[in-house]
Scaffold this active site. Structure first.
Site, short mmCIF file in Angstrom:
data_model
loop_
_atom_site.label_atom_id
_atom_site.label_comp_id
_atom_site.label_asym_id
_atom_site.label_seq_id
_atom_site.Cartn_x
_atom_site.Cartn_y
_atom_site.Cartn_z
N SER A 132 -0.74 2.89 -3.61
CA SER A 132 -2.03 3.26 -4.21
C SER A 132 -3.14 2.58 -3.42
CB SER A 132 -2.09 2.79 -5.67
OG SER A 132 -3.42 2.88 -6.17
N TYR A 152 -0.91 -4.81 -11.28
CA TYR A 152 -0.60 -3.55 -10.60
C TYR A 152 -1.17 -3.51 -9.18
CZ TYR A 152 -0.59 1.39 -9.41
OH TYR A 152 -0.41 2.59 -8.76
#
Length: 251
Positions: free
Chosen positions: A158, A174
């Site tokens: 990501s 995350y």
């Protein structure tokens, strides 16, 4: 979001291109990657923990003409990963493409991912899937990949892990997990320089799936496209880089 990734279709029969394993492939981007690789002629292993969801995904892919099979796989379990590798070797015959898609966002309530109040249990849980799980699966599958004529590894990352861009909401478990995943990807590429194994990281973008609470305008197919491209790179393709659909992403 529905696990259906496009209108029902039938993939034309073609010469088998090889075997692909997609982790976390029972829905969302993983299912879209599985379908996309299947449409290109790969026999696709649907890696997932939950038996009911795994079988439903396999059946959905079979209905759309994909040669799919289920692989019981919990990326946080050494035993589960070892069993999956054994299945691929003894019952399927090998592996050509590995897409490490399984990932979690982690709990965010109560400041769990605010760095000033970071819940270390949340951090550990996220890292165990998003980083340790990738290493666990990759290392178990490398002996099979080394036997392939065109082995490819794609790690789904990501741009929230980009130290340059620092996109998205503040998620101190995350986002760093994806930063570390990008670095691990580069380390694998260095280690595998003199082999046929090509490894890269892919950013699917903000895709409207269960993972994002259905927030975002991108479809699972759009998110899967970059992973499918990296999974089918030619032998002179890039190694150890981080891409979205528009090209390299600054780290």
């Amino acid at each position: 979001m529905s696990t259906s990734t496009a209108p029902t279709d039938t993939t034309a029969a073609r010469e088998p291109r090889g075997v692909a394993l997609v982790t976390g492939a029972n829905k969302g981007i993983g299912l879209a990657v599985a379908h996309g690789l299947g449409a290109l002629g790969f026999r696709v292993g649907v890696g997932a923990r939950d038996e009911t969801r795994r079988q439903a995904a396999v059946e959905a892919l079979l209905r759309r003409g994909v040669d799919a099979f289920g692989v019981a796989l919990d990326v946080t379990s050494d035993d589960s990963v070892a069993s999956a590798a054994k299945l691929l070797e003894t019952e399927v015959g090998g592996l050509d493409v590995l897409v490490n898609n399984a990932g979690i966002g982690g709990r965010t309530d109560g400041g769990a991912q605010d760095p000033t109040t970071l819940d270390l249990d949340v951090l550990q849980t996220v890292l165990d899937t998003n980083v340790f799980g990738v290493v666990r699966v990759t290392n178990a599958m490398l002996p099979l990949l080394h036997r392939s004529d065109a082995p490819r590894i794609v790690n789904i990352s990501s741009d929230m892990g980009s130290l340059t861009l620092q996109t998205g909401p503040q998620m101190a478990a995350y986002a760093p997990s994806k930063t570390m995943l990008n670095s691990i990807t580069a380390q694998y590429a260095r280690a595998l320089t003199d082999t046929k194994v090509i490894v890269n990281a892919a950013c699917p973008g903000l895709v409207a799936t269960d993972f994002t609470g259905h927030y975002g305008e991108r479809t699972a197919e759009q998110g899967a496209a970059v992973a499918i491209r990296l999974a089918t790179l030619p032998e002179d393709g890039p190694r150890g880089s981080f891409f979205n659909e528009d090209g390299p992403i600054p780290w």
